[in-house]
Structure formats: C-alpha cells, structure tokens
Write a protein that holds these residues in place. Structure first.
Motif, short mmCIF file in Angstrom:
data_model
loop_
_atom_site.label_atom_id
_atom_site.label_comp_id
_atom_site.label_asym_id
_atom_site.label_seq_id
_atom_site.Cartn_x
_atom_site.Cartn_y
_atom_site.Cartn_z
N TYR A 233 0.84 -1.65 0.15
CA TYR A 233 0.44 -0.24 -0.25
C TYR A 233 0.95 1.13 -0.24
O TYR A 233 1.59 1.35 0.60
N PRO B 173 -7.54 -4.45 5.61
CA PRO B 173 -6.61 -3.95 4.72
C PRO B 173 -5.42 -3.94 7.11
O PRO B 173 -6.44 -3.53 6.88
N GLN C 115 -4.89 5.84 -0.55
CA GLN C 115 -3.38 4.67 -0.51
C GLN C 115 -3.61 4.88 -2.40
O GLN C 115 -5.15 3.85 -2.45
N MET D 165 -3.26 0.17 -3.75
CA MET D 165 -2.65 -1.03 -3.52
C MET D 165 -2.47 -1.61 -5.22
O MET D 165 -2.87 -1.91 -5.86
#
Length: 532
Positions: free
Chosen positions: A280, A308, A321, A323
């Motif tokens: 991430y 997560p 974020q 991923m």
C-alpha cells in the motif's frame, strides 16, 4: 588447386567477428543481433553458473560417497561409478539463443559442463549458431536446436536440465510454465525481463495480465519489478508442487535479471505463500506498508490476516492509498551464495569484472527488507534541502536501526526503521534547515508531516559505520551510459511461423505505404468530383 584453397581461406579470414570473453561470433549478415551493453548480463551469468556447477558436482559426489558407504558389493560399486561419470557436469538449456554467443561462452568459460542446448525457432539463427559453434570448436558441448522454446521445454519435463536460461526481448512470463517444469530438482533458472516500463508502473493493467500483479509508480520501482517477477515465477512453480529460493536478483541498466533455485516440496510451497503479499502506497507522502497474504502459526497451520493493514487515509498526511501486488516479500538474495561469488571472482576472466565486484559488494551489504526510500524524493515531498547521504544514514544508525544502500538506486536508503522514524529524521533535519512554511499549501503532505510531533529523539551526528565498504573503496557500483542511444536494442526484424516459413509481416505491410496512401486519396478525390 592450391590457389583456390588459399583464396577461400583468405575470404573466410576476411569475415568480421565479434569477440566477447573467450567467444567469437562471425558476422555473416548485417542483421546480427548483438548488444554490447548486455556483456555484464552474460558475465554475471557465467559467474553464477561457475559457482552453481561446482556446488552441483560436489552434491553429486557427496551423494555417491554415501551410496558407496551403504553398499559394499562390487557390482553395485561399479554401477555407482558408471552413474557418477555419466552425471559429471551440468546440462544447460539456452531457450532463446539467437547467435549462440551466450552458449559458446558458457561452454568455453565454465567448468563442469556436460552439455548445452542452444535453441532458437529461427532457421537463420540456428544456421548462425552452427557456424559459430564450429568456429569456436565447442561442437562437443553445444547441441544446436531449431524448435519452439515452449515445446522444447515441455518435451524435457522428464529429462530435465540443470540450468535453464531465458533472456527474451521483453516479458519472460510466457515461457515460465515450461521453464519451471523442465528444470531439475535443485536446478537453477536464469531469467531476464526488459519490459521495465510495464514493471515500473506505467501500465498496471498490462502488468497484471503479463505477471499476475499490479505495479505502482514508486521511486523504488526497480526493486518492485524484481519482486513482481519473483512472485510470478513462484506462482508458476507452485502449480507443480515446486518452490523457489532466490540466489541473486539484480536490477541494472535497462533490465532485471534473477537467478533462482527450484525444488519440489508441497510443504515448502505452502510456506512460500507467507512470502507473498500486497503493498500500500500513499498518494501524498508515498509511505509504503506491506501485508502478507497468509501467516504461519506455531502449530504449522496457516491463517488469513485481517485486511487491510492501513486506513483509507494515510496516517502521516491524510491522503488516499494505492494498492499494488501481490509481490515477493521474501529475500532477494542468498547472501552465502553472494559471498561465495565474491571470493571466487579473482579466478574468473570477465570483461566487466570491476563493475561486478562493485555491484556484488553492494548486494552483500544490502539489508534483507523490502523496498527502499529515495533520499531526493523524501526531501522533495517536504520541499526541503537534501541532506548529505552520510547524515541521513547516521541518523538511522544513531536511533538504533540498520541501514544500507540498494544496488538499484544511487540515492537509496534501505532500513528496518518504520515510516514514523523516517519522517522524524526529516523533521529533525528541517529544524536545522527550515523551509518557508508560508509557501506550503494548506493540508499538503509537506505541511502535515512537518507540523506533526516526533516520536523519538533524533541525532544527526556522523556515525562511524555510516560509510559502507563499497563507498569507501570507490567501487564501480553503477554503470555509466556507454553510448548515446543505449538500451535493449531493436527486436529481431524477422520471425518464423510454426511451419518454418520466413515472414516479415511489418515490412510487407508497409511496402509502398506512401504510394498506396496517395493512390487511395486520388481515387477518393475522383469519386468526390464525380459526385459533384
């Protein structure tokens, strides 16, 4: 008659040759594909296979010794000795051989080699291989082969090779299914990928369908590329109850090259799943966190983790974020193997020996942690002056953490410290070299990070271990651009279809392209005039 023979000999001597290592390649046509920048790739492969072949032979000798101790009958001993002689030396497959240069160098520069299969699908390439093999007097070791690489590897799923070398133009994933099946237990795969734009995050959707992973744009993209490729190899191997152990993983020039051992064990395949995970990355401050897909409990069982590991917004700058993954989170190198290579380099005659020593020394110093920070990028995020590398490294060491360079980047910082500690050091440096806060955008990553309170006390005093051996000795760690327009070169112009018919599709398509366009435009003009 004698005059004719001398004329033919003189004519043969006039053929230009390309020399590299102990091999010579005859230049019979203008379309010989040879990239001098890849000499480091070939030298590194020779160094790895030299150690591997020696270790492989020692393993066989040790096994035979144990068998001798178990069996005292004369006939059995005789059969064992015959079996040992037949296994003396490793077998190598170069699946995409082109001119055969790499195979010829393997034959002439590596000891304990029994047979090399130099394969290419192109008829012209195989003809070139045969000529070069004869010219170098290695016909006793090299067997030219004209076959589809995947078909050849599938045919050798029982009669396996000790080493399989794949160096394609671009992505190697289409060959991995055959490669993991045709390499022997404890054998080695040598795999190159040159499609760095895809692996470095420029096309995440393309990376997914080629490698089964999503790449992200990051300053540590070269190490992410290595970890995506290793994850891909592990995935293919796991389908057949096999697992991988990386010996050496390098990112140099315009490509990545990995050397992995392949073994068979269903239990180890399960254990390898703990070395695969997601990453991430914050879109603001670019802080990175990892999460393995599964974890192993003390009872040898496996369980899923709660996901997560990050919130929707970054804890440091409150941005979203991204991923990526899955990627390989295990070790990139076997440090014992790297140390063995460094100890044996002096006995090898390699053109890029100086650079190889520098790169391997850096790899030997590398920390076994995923990814690295880019010092310039870190300070760019907070709009601050860049500190000297030794100061930043010293701050980490003074705080009780480990730090190293990465061989993949000149201004890299690999450390076992958390993101919090990294930003604490940035704040400590900024206090001595303040930025103009009024120029920082409101709620920007820079403002949020610099206004946050530190978690630990930071010392910027120079630490005695901050300067690594590779830097102290001024080793040649990174290659300078050898030419103006250097890179992977141009893809081979011709291809061969399954029926061995030579085709040059692009050339045929583009023949008289301009005149065709002009005639089409003229016809369209006539039609328009008639309609008027």
């Amino acid at each position: 008659m004698e005059d004719e023979q001398s004329a033919k000999k003189a004519k043969l001597d006039e053929i230009p040759v390309i020399s590299e290592g102990k091999a010579q390649i005859l230049v019979m046509t203008q379309n010989v594909f040879y990239n001098p920048v890849q000499e480091f790739n070939r030298d590194l492969s020779i160094a790895v296979l030299t150690i591997f072949a020696k270790d492989r032979w020692n393993e066989i000798s040790q096994k035979s010794k144990l068998e001798r101790e178990r069996n005292n009958e004369t006939n059995t001993l005789h059969n064992i000795e015959i079996n040992i002689d037949s296994q003396k030396g490793i077998t190598i497959l170069e699946a995409l051989s082109a001119t055969g240069l790499r195979s010829i160098r393997y034959a002439k520069e590596i000891k304990n080699v029994r047979q090399i299969v130099a394969n290419d699908i192109s008829v012209k390439a195989v003809e070139s291989i045969r000529r070069n093999v004869l010219h170098n007097n290695v016909e006793n070791l090299i067997m030219p082969s004209q076959e589809d690489a995947m078909l050849l590897m599938y045919q050798h799923r029982r009669d396996r090779f000790d080493a399989v070398d794949l160096d394609p133009y671009g992505c190697p994933s289409i060959y991995l299914d055959g490669a993991v099946q045709c390499v022997s237990d404890g054998g080695i795969l040598l795999i190159t990928a040159t499609d760095m734009a895809v692996l470095a995050g420029n096309g995440p959707e393309t990376c997914y369908y080629k490698y089964g992973a999503i790449s992200i744009k990051s300053k540590s993209c070269h190490e992410i590329a290595l970890r995506i490729l290793l994850q891909c190899i592990a995935s293919y191997a796991g389908r057949y109850g096999r697992y991988i152990i990386p010996l050496l993983s390098v990112s140099v020039d315009f490509y990545i090259r990995v050397f992995v051992k392949v073994f068979t064990s269903h239990d180890k395949c399960k254990e390898n799943s703990t070395k695969i995970g997601m990453l991430y990355q914050c879109t603001g401050c670019e802080s990175i966190k990892f999460q393995t897909l599964v974890t192993k409990k003390p009872s040898s069982n496996y369980k899923l983790l709660c996901a997560p590991v990050v919130d929707q917004l970054c804890e440091h700058c409150r941005h979203w974020q991204h991923m990526g993954g899955p990627i390989w989170l295990g070790p990139l190198h076997d440090q014992a193997f790297v140390s063995q290579m460094l100890c044996n380099l002096s006995s090898m005659e390699l053109g890029t020996l100086k650079r190889m020593k520098g790169v391997l020394t850096m790899i030997h110093e590398e920390l076994d942690v995923p990814l690295y920070y880019n010092l310039n990028r870190l300070m760019s995020i907070v709009k601050c002056q860049v500190p000297p590398m030794l100061v930043f490294r010293s701050a980490l060491l003074n705080a009780g953490y480990k730090v190293s360079y990465s061989h993949a980047n000149k201004v890299s910082i690999k450390t076992n410290a958390s993101n919090n500690v990294i930003w604490d050091i940035v704040r400590a440096w900024e206090k001595k070299h303040p930025v103009k806060r009024e120029k920082l955008a409101v709620n920007s990553p820079a403002e949020r990070i610099l206004n946050a309170s530190s978690t630990i006390e930071i010392s910027l005093d120079i630490h005695p271990l901050a300067n690594p051996i590779s830097r102290q000795k001024h080793l040649s760690r990174f290659q300078k651009n050898p030419t103006v327009n250097w890179g992977p070169g141009v893809r081979a112009r011709t291809r061969v279809d399954i029926e061995n018919k030579m085709e040059d599709l692009k050339k045929v398509r583009n023949q008289n392209k301009n005149s065709k366009n002009k005639s089409a435009a003229a016809k369209q003009s006539v039609v328009l005039n008639l309609n008027d």
